[in-house]
Write an enzyme that holds these catalytic residues in place. Sequence first.
Site, PDB file in Angstrom:
ATOM      1  N   LYS A 257      28.580 110.374-107.798  1.00  0.00           N
ATOM      2  CA  LYS A 257      29.165 111.393-107.236  1.00  0.00           C
ATOM      3  C   LYS A 257      29.713 110.901-105.881  1.00  0.00           C
ATOM      4  O   LYS A 257      29.209 110.284-105.051  1.00  0.00           O
ATOM      5  CB  LYS A 257      28.404 112.565-107.043  1.00  0.00           C
ATOM      6  CG  LYS A 257      27.775 113.189-108.438  1.00  0.00           C
ATOM      7  CD  LYS A 257      26.824 114.344-107.936  1.00  0.00           C
ATOM      8  CE  LYS A 257      25.705 114.727-109.349  1.00  0.00           C
ATOM      9  NZ  LYS A 257      26.895 115.543-110.070  1.00  0.00           N
TER      10      LYS A 257
ATOM     11  N   ASP B 107      21.367 112.839-112.248  1.00  0.00           N
ATOM     12  CA  ASP B 107      22.862 113.520-111.592  1.00  0.00           C
ATOM     13  C   ASP B 107      22.419 114.147-110.352  1.00  0.00           C
ATOM     14  O   ASP B 107      23.120 115.069-109.792  1.00  0.00           O
ATOM     15  CB  ASP B 107      22.997 114.796-112.709  1.00  0.00           C
ATOM     16  CG  ASP B 107      24.204 115.617-112.527  1.00  0.00           C
ATOM     17  OD1 ASP B 107      25.075 114.841-112.287  1.00  0.00           O
ATOM     18  OD2 ASP B 107      24.481 116.657-112.890  1.00  0.00           O
TER      19      ASP B 107
ATOM     20  N   ALA C  84      17.412 120.027-111.367  1.00  0.00           N
ATOM     21  CA  ALA C  84      17.860 121.362-111.333  1.00  0.00           C
ATOM     22  C   ALA C  84      19.516 121.670-111.228  1.00  0.00           C
ATOM     23  O   ALA C  84      20.129 120.945-110.716  1.00  0.00           O
ATOM     24  CB  ALA C  84      17.182 121.751-110.040  1.00  0.00           C
ATOM     25  N   PRO C  85      19.874 122.738-111.792  1.00  0.00           N
ATOM     26  CA  PRO C  85      18.858 123.872-112.340  1.00  0.00           C
ATOM     27  C   PRO C  85      18.245 123.603-113.834  1.00  0.00           C
ATOM     28  O   PRO C  85      17.454 124.600-114.225  1.00  0.00           O
ATOM     29  CB  PRO C  85      19.693 125.233-112.327  1.00  0.00           C
ATOM     30  CG  PRO C  85      21.105 124.561-112.217  1.00  0.00           C
ATOM     31  CD  PRO C  85      21.052 123.371-111.751  1.00  0.00           C
ATOM     32  N   GLY C  86      18.997 122.604-114.313  1.00  0.00           N
ATOM     33  CA  GLY C  86      18.272 122.184-115.503  1.00  0.00           C
ATOM     34  C   GLY C  86      19.192 122.020-116.948  1.00  0.00           C
ATOM     35  O   GLY C  86      18.845 122.066-117.837  1.00  0.00           O
ATOM     36  N   GLY C  87      20.666 122.194-116.689  1.00  0.00           N
ATOM     37  CA  GLY C  87      21.161 121.835-117.766  1.00  0.00           C
ATOM     38  C   GLY C  87      21.246 120.731-118.476  1.00  0.00           C
ATOM     39  O   GLY C  87      21.104 120.698-119.988  1.00  0.00           O
TER      40      GLY C  87
ATOM     41  N   ASP D 217      13.188 117.088-109.468  1.00  0.00           N
ATOM     42  CA  ASP D 217      14.064 117.611-108.385  1.00  0.00           C
ATOM     43  C   ASP D 217      13.301 118.022-107.199  1.00  0.00           C
ATOM     44  O   ASP D 217      12.227 118.886-107.386  1.00  0.00           O
ATOM     45  CB  ASP D 217      14.942 118.774-109.046  1.00  0.00           C
ATOM     46  CG  ASP D 217      16.168 118.606-108.277  1.00  0.00           C
ATOM     47  OD1 ASP D 217      16.402 119.027-106.938  1.00  0.00           O
ATOM     48  OD2 ASP D 217      17.279 118.631-108.691  1.00  0.00           O
TER      49      ASP D 217
END
Length: 302
Positions: A265, A236, A179-182, A198
């Site tokens: 991350k 991600d 999410a949001p979905g890129g 997600d």
Amino acid sequence: MIRAAYLAAAGFEAELAEDLRRAGATIAAWHGRLALSPDPPADAPWSLDTWTAPVEIPAPSVKAAADALRAIQRNWAHLPHLHHRRSALIAARLPPVKARPLVFPEPAPAAPLGAWTLLAPERLLASPSKTSPFVNGEVRFVEDREGPPSRAYLKLWEALTRIGRHPRPGETCLDLGAAPGGWTWALARLGARVIAVDKAPLDPAIAALPAVSCRRESAFALDPRREAPVDWLFSDIICYPARLLALVRRWIEAGAARNLVCTLKFQGATDHDTAAAFAAIPGGLLFHGFHNKHELTFARLA
Ligand SMILES: C[S@@+](CC[C@H](N)C(=O)[O-])C[C@H]1O[C@@H](n2cnc3c(N)ncnc32)[C@H](O)[C@@H]1O
């Protein structure tokens, strides 16, 4: 003598310095964001671009500097730092290097590209070879400002361009932390079938794409031994890198994902130990891309 030079992204000089320390490579001096080392080139994930064969060249005049570079090869990327006016005059005498943005999924440029900078008014540092085919490691794309719900897709495009592979039509992709979905948007656009996982909802326009199915659950709750194997596993997810490492190992050990691309991350201090554990996964590649923030990208292909 300088035997390698490493370009850090702005603000990530300390990460690069730690990489080099761990690799046993000394930093003799910094030239802006460029770490100059007397040791042979080493793997350094936080280097955007590594100059692998630098030589110092006398540059008594602007013309002599440009002639010396042209005598070596045609294409040179300029790294401006000091002596801006003189540097610009030298650059103006060199053939222009096309910095045209890529139209994804077109491949990265294949033409040899060197890099140079002025260390002193009359002394160049020039490397005919470097690790990135892009000017100073800066990968730019023709962006889509309407389709994707976030700009995270640029990071994915960069990773796929860098590894030189991408999902083919009909292949299955599991997109964890979607999410949001890129990323899901980018994968669906390649013709792949995407399972987006997600805890948060996807943007409704992305969730409604015919090739996309959604699972509202934690990516850590999936048991790869019980899931249908996928061609690609993407992640991600915002989480501690050590937790991601355990997840990636589970999927690799289960043989349930042929190819993997994920983002490590960092929150607060950079976890170099976990980054090193990712770098040690056989067949893996770990790098700081131009579109990465305080994060590294890990990829492993079948
Ligand atoms: C940086 S965003 C992902 C952006 C996405 N790749 C894109 O292109 O739009 C990180 C996502 O990780 C998700 N996340 C965090 N913990 C998770 C978990 N345990 N399982 C699944 N998703 C999780 C968050 O809800 C968030 O949507």
